[in-house]
Design a protein around this motif. Structure first.
Motif, PDB file in Angstrom:
ATOM      1  N   ALA A 180       6.287  31.116  10.817  1.00  0.00           N
ATOM      2  CA  ALA A 180       6.685  31.280   9.674  1.00  0.00           C
ATOM      3  C   ALA A 180       7.056  29.621   9.093  1.00  0.00           C
ATOM      4  N   ILE A 181       5.914  29.425   7.682  1.00  0.00           N
ATOM      5  CA  ILE A 181       5.602  28.292   7.353  1.00  0.00           C
ATOM      6  C   ILE A 181       6.156  27.833   6.130  1.00  0.00           C
ATOM      7  N   ARG A 182       6.581  26.964   5.273  1.00  0.00           N
ATOM      8  CA  ARG A 182       6.095  26.693   3.712  1.00  0.00           C
ATOM      9  C   ARG A 182       6.378  25.745   3.423  1.00  0.00           C
ATOM     10  N   VAL A 183       5.418  25.347   2.448  1.00  0.00           N
ATOM     11  CA  VAL A 183       6.526  23.851   1.763  1.00  0.00           C
ATOM     12  C   VAL A 183       6.964  23.910   0.060  1.00  0.00           C
ATOM     13  N   PRO A 184       8.441  24.110   0.317  1.00  0.00           N
ATOM     14  CA  PRO A 184       8.528  24.207  -0.409  1.00  0.00           C
ATOM     15  C   PRO A 184       8.060  23.130  -1.754  1.00  0.00           C
ATOM     16  N   ALA A 185       8.262  23.838  -3.551  1.00  0.00           N
ATOM     17  CA  ALA A 185       8.495  22.681  -4.694  1.00  0.00           C
ATOM     18  C   ALA A 185       9.683  22.205  -5.309  1.00  0.00           C
ATOM     19  N   HIS A 186      10.450  22.288  -5.214  1.00  0.00           N
ATOM     20  CA  HIS A 186      12.191  21.526  -5.467  1.00  0.00           C
ATOM     21  C   HIS A 186      12.053  20.025  -5.115  1.00  0.00           C
ATOM     22  N   ALA A 187      11.857  19.289  -5.651  1.00  0.00           N
ATOM     23  CA  ALA A 187      12.173  18.140  -5.635  1.00  0.00           C
ATOM     24  C   ALA A 187      13.166  17.939  -4.997  1.00  0.00           C
ATOM     25  N   THR A 188      14.091  18.187  -5.227  1.00  0.00           N
ATOM     26  CA  THR A 188      15.314  18.280  -3.759  1.00  0.00           C
ATOM     27  C   THR A 188      15.450  18.016  -2.923  1.00  0.00           C
ATOM     28  N   ALA A 189      14.559  19.825  -2.532  1.00  0.00           N
ATOM     29  CA  ALA A 189      14.275  20.397  -1.154  1.00  0.00           C
ATOM     30  C   ALA A 189      12.866  19.340  -0.141  1.00  0.00           C
ATOM     31  N   ARG A 190      12.018  19.011  -1.590  1.00  0.00           N
ATOM     32  CA  ARG A 190      11.021  18.129  -1.050  1.00  0.00           C
ATOM     33  C   ARG A 190      11.843  16.157  -0.738  1.00  0.00           C
ATOM     34  N   ALA A 191      12.513  15.670  -1.356  1.00  0.00           N
ATOM     35  CA  ALA A 191      12.958  14.445  -0.793  1.00  0.00           C
ATOM     36  C   ALA A 191      14.027  14.676   0.461  1.00  0.00           C
ATOM     37  N   LEU A 192      14.529  15.759   0.573  1.00  0.00           N
ATOM     38  CA  LEU A 192      14.812  16.480   1.379  1.00  0.00           C
ATOM     39  C   LEU A 192      14.501  15.958   2.752  1.00  0.00           C
ATOM     40  N   ASP A 238      23.724  20.167  -4.156  1.00  0.00           N
ATOM     41  CA  ASP A 238      23.693  20.997  -5.269  1.00  0.00           C
ATOM     42  C   ASP A 238      22.416  20.531  -6.154  1.00  0.00           C
ATOM     43  N   GLY A 239      21.750  21.268  -5.810  1.00  0.00           N
ATOM     44  CA  GLY A 239      20.336  20.630  -7.086  1.00  0.00           C
ATOM     45  C   GLY A 239      20.190  21.758  -8.136  1.00  0.00           C
ATOM     46  N   GLY A 240      21.795  22.925  -8.394  1.00  0.00           N
ATOM     47  CA  GLY A 240      21.413  23.069  -9.579  1.00  0.00           C
ATOM     48  C   GLY A 240      21.198  24.397  -9.295  1.00  0.00           C
ATOM     49  N   PRO A 241      21.258  25.549 -10.376  1.00  0.00           N
ATOM     50  CA  PRO A 241      20.408  26.796 -10.257  1.00  0.00           C
ATOM     51  C   PRO A 241      18.476  27.057  -9.984  1.00  0.00           C
ATOM     52  N   CYS A 242      18.586  27.428  -9.249  1.00  0.00           N
ATOM     53  CA  CYS A 242      16.930  27.750  -8.849  1.00  0.00           C
ATOM     54  C   CYS A 242      15.813  28.473  -9.839  1.00  0.00           C
ATOM     55  N   ALA A 243      15.411  27.883 -10.366  1.00  0.00           N
ATOM     56  CA  ALA A 243      14.219  28.240 -10.958  1.00  0.00           C
ATOM     57  C   ALA A 243      13.589  29.405 -11.044  1.00  0.00           C
ATOM     58  N   VAL A 244      13.309  30.352  -9.806  1.00  0.00           N
ATOM     59  CA  VAL A 244      12.516  30.967  -9.067  1.00  0.00           C
ATOM     60  C   VAL A 244      12.809  32.567  -9.427  1.00  0.00           C
ATOM     61  N   GLY A 245      13.854  31.953  -8.278  1.00  0.00           N
ATOM     62  CA  GLY A 245      15.001  33.379  -8.279  1.00  0.00           C
ATOM     63  C   GLY A 245      15.891  34.167  -7.175  1.00  0.00           C
ATOM     64  N   VAL A 246      14.027  34.315  -6.436  1.00  0.00           N
ATOM     65  CA  VAL A 246      13.530  35.165  -5.498  1.00  0.00           C
ATOM     66  C   VAL A 246      12.785  34.967  -4.430  1.00  0.00           C
ATOM     67  N   GLU A 247      13.006  34.970  -3.286  1.00  0.00           N
ATOM     68  CA  GLU A 247      12.989  34.474  -2.263  1.00  0.00           C
ATOM     69  C   GLU A 247      11.145  34.372  -2.645  1.00  0.00           C
ATOM     70  N   LEU A 298       9.593  39.502 -16.764  1.00  0.00           N
ATOM     71  CA  LEU A 298       9.965  39.404 -15.787  1.00  0.00           C
ATOM     72  C   LEU A 298      10.401  38.366 -14.690  1.00  0.00           C
ATOM     73  N   ILE A 299       9.508  37.427 -15.126  1.00  0.00           N
ATOM     74  CA  ILE A 299       9.707  35.856 -14.711  1.00  0.00           C
ATOM     75  C   ILE A 299      11.548  35.675 -14.864  1.00  0.00           C
ATOM     76  N   GLU A 300      11.730  35.803 -16.172  1.00  0.00           N
ATOM     77  CA  GLU A 300      13.281  36.296 -16.810  1.00  0.00           C
ATOM     78  C   GLU A 300      14.486  36.574 -15.591  1.00  0.00           C
ATOM     79  N   ALA A 301      14.025  37.536 -15.182  1.00  0.00           N
ATOM     80  CA  ALA A 301      14.512  38.857 -14.059  1.00  0.00           C
ATOM     81  C   ALA A 301      15.307  38.228 -12.860  1.00  0.00           C
ATOM     82  N   ALA A 302      13.454  37.788 -12.620  1.00  0.00           N
ATOM     83  CA  ALA A 302      13.562  37.296 -10.929  1.00  0.00           C
ATOM     84  C   ALA A 302      14.597  36.426 -10.840  1.00  0.00           C
ATOM     85  N   ALA A 303      14.103  35.427 -11.599  1.00  0.00           N
ATOM     86  CA  ALA A 303      15.418  34.229 -12.034  1.00  0.00           C
ATOM     87  C   ALA A 303      16.859  34.684 -11.629  1.00  0.00           C
ATOM     88  N   ASN A 304      16.942  35.616 -12.327  1.00  0.00           N
ATOM     89  CA  ASN A 304      18.683  36.262 -12.781  1.00  0.00           C
ATOM     90  C   ASN A 304      18.804  37.216 -11.260  1.00  0.00           C
TER      91      ASN A 304
END
Length: 319
Positions: free
Chosen positions: A119-131, A171-180, A269-275
């Motif tokens: 299982a492979i994924r390319v994350p979009a989060h700037a901190t993840a990509r920098a790491l 620590d990159g702050g809260p995650c924007a999407v909030g579900v896997e 639903l976007i807000e709900a997923a993030a929360n």
């Protein structure tokens, strides 16, 4: 003996320090756009074994490998034409694809649970990509929480579950999407293995066909397929419009104005997923011993499918 878990800021120095810990075989929790992942070198048996140990995770449950781009993914998996089309459309982003493992991939067999897929994924989060760029290799990274418990969307969530068991949290702050991430299998045809942060409708539009649903809780070929998962301490009921006096009610939409907690007061639903996971933690803390959590109905569409999937697993009988 517990170790001291560092909290590293998402600066160039913090990212460099995190990458060095990973090169030395340590574990670092890091933010993605979905949830925080618990990263370890996917090529190193000991590092991957430590991920399982830190999470108390069943060893038959595969891990997602995180990589910086499609070119890097092709070093570890065969990329059929359909996968390339989807990668062009949705990577970087919250899509994981289960792909044939390259014979020369060099990944620890613990990552794939001995399967011939990965299982492979390319994350979009700037901190993840920098790491990932700083580390320069594949990171196995399930959610950074004790196995089966609520997924973390903030650094303090990680510390609450794994402090003393891993080397650091970036620590990159809260995650924007909030579900896997959404997990898609491609053999023999496209199959939705886990709904997630990329809506099913978007995948179906790109594919030009409806998705089949799949997954085997007894023998998973991708993460997130266990029947009981994301579980709080309190019992969970779903689709509740009139909660019991002993339940903490979590609302959704304007019809639940009396609920003390809400995933989204406006019904977004976007807000709900993030929360979702943050509210689930708050509700669990408020419920106390012997109480329960009652969730208002969530529409079974768009990100609502992913939210309901997580809530059904949270409400499932515990093993």
């Amino acid at each position: 003996m517990p170790m001291k878990t560092q909290i590293l800021d998402a600066t160039s120095d913090g990212i460099a320090a995190a990458a060095e810990i990973l090169r030395e075989g340590g574990l670092v929790a890091f933010p993605t756009e979905t949830v925080y992942g618990l990263g370890g070198d996917a090529r190193a048996d000991r590092a991957v074994a430590r991920i399982f140990d830190a999470k108390a995770r069943p060893h038959f449950n595969p891990l997602i490998v995180h990589l910086p781009d499609l070119e890097a993914a092709a070093l570890y998996a065969e990329i059929p034409d359909l996968a390339r089309t989807l990668a062009d459309a949705f990577w970087p982003g919250p899509l994981t694809m289960v792909l044939p493992l390259r014979p020369d991939a060099g990944l620890s067999p613990l990552v794939t649970a001995g399967l011939d897929t990965v299982a492979i994924r390319v994350p979009a989060h700037a901190t993840a990509r920098a790491l990932l760029r700083a580390f320069g290799g594949p990171l196995a990274a399930p959610s950074a929480n004790p196995s089966g418990r609520i997924s973390p969307t903030r650094a303090d969530h990680v510390m609450a579950g794994l402090s003393g068991r891993i080397e650091a949290v970036l620590d990159g702050g809260p995650c924007a999407v909030g579900v896997e991430s959404t997990i898609l299998g491609l053999e023999p045809g496209p199959v939705l293995l886990r709904p997630g942060g990329l809506p099913q409708e978007a995948l179906e539009a790109a594919l030009g066909q409806p998705l089949a649903s799949g997954g085997n809780a007894a023998k998973p070929n991708a993460p997130g397929q266990l029947a009981s998962h994301y579980a709080p301490e309190a019992r969970v009921r779903l689709g509740v419009t009139t909660p019991q006096p002993t339940e903490v009610w979590v609302g959704f939409g304007p019809d639940c104005a009396q609920a003390p907690l809400t995933l989204s007061a406006s019904g977004d639903l976007i807000e709900a997923a993030a929360n979702l996971f943050h509210i689930l933690r708050l509700a669990d803390a408020q419920a106390g011993a012997g109480a329960g959590i009652a969730f208002a109905p969530i529409p079974e569409q768009g990100l609502g499918r992913a939210i309901n999937d997580r809530l059904r697993r949270a409400a499932a009988p515990r093993p």
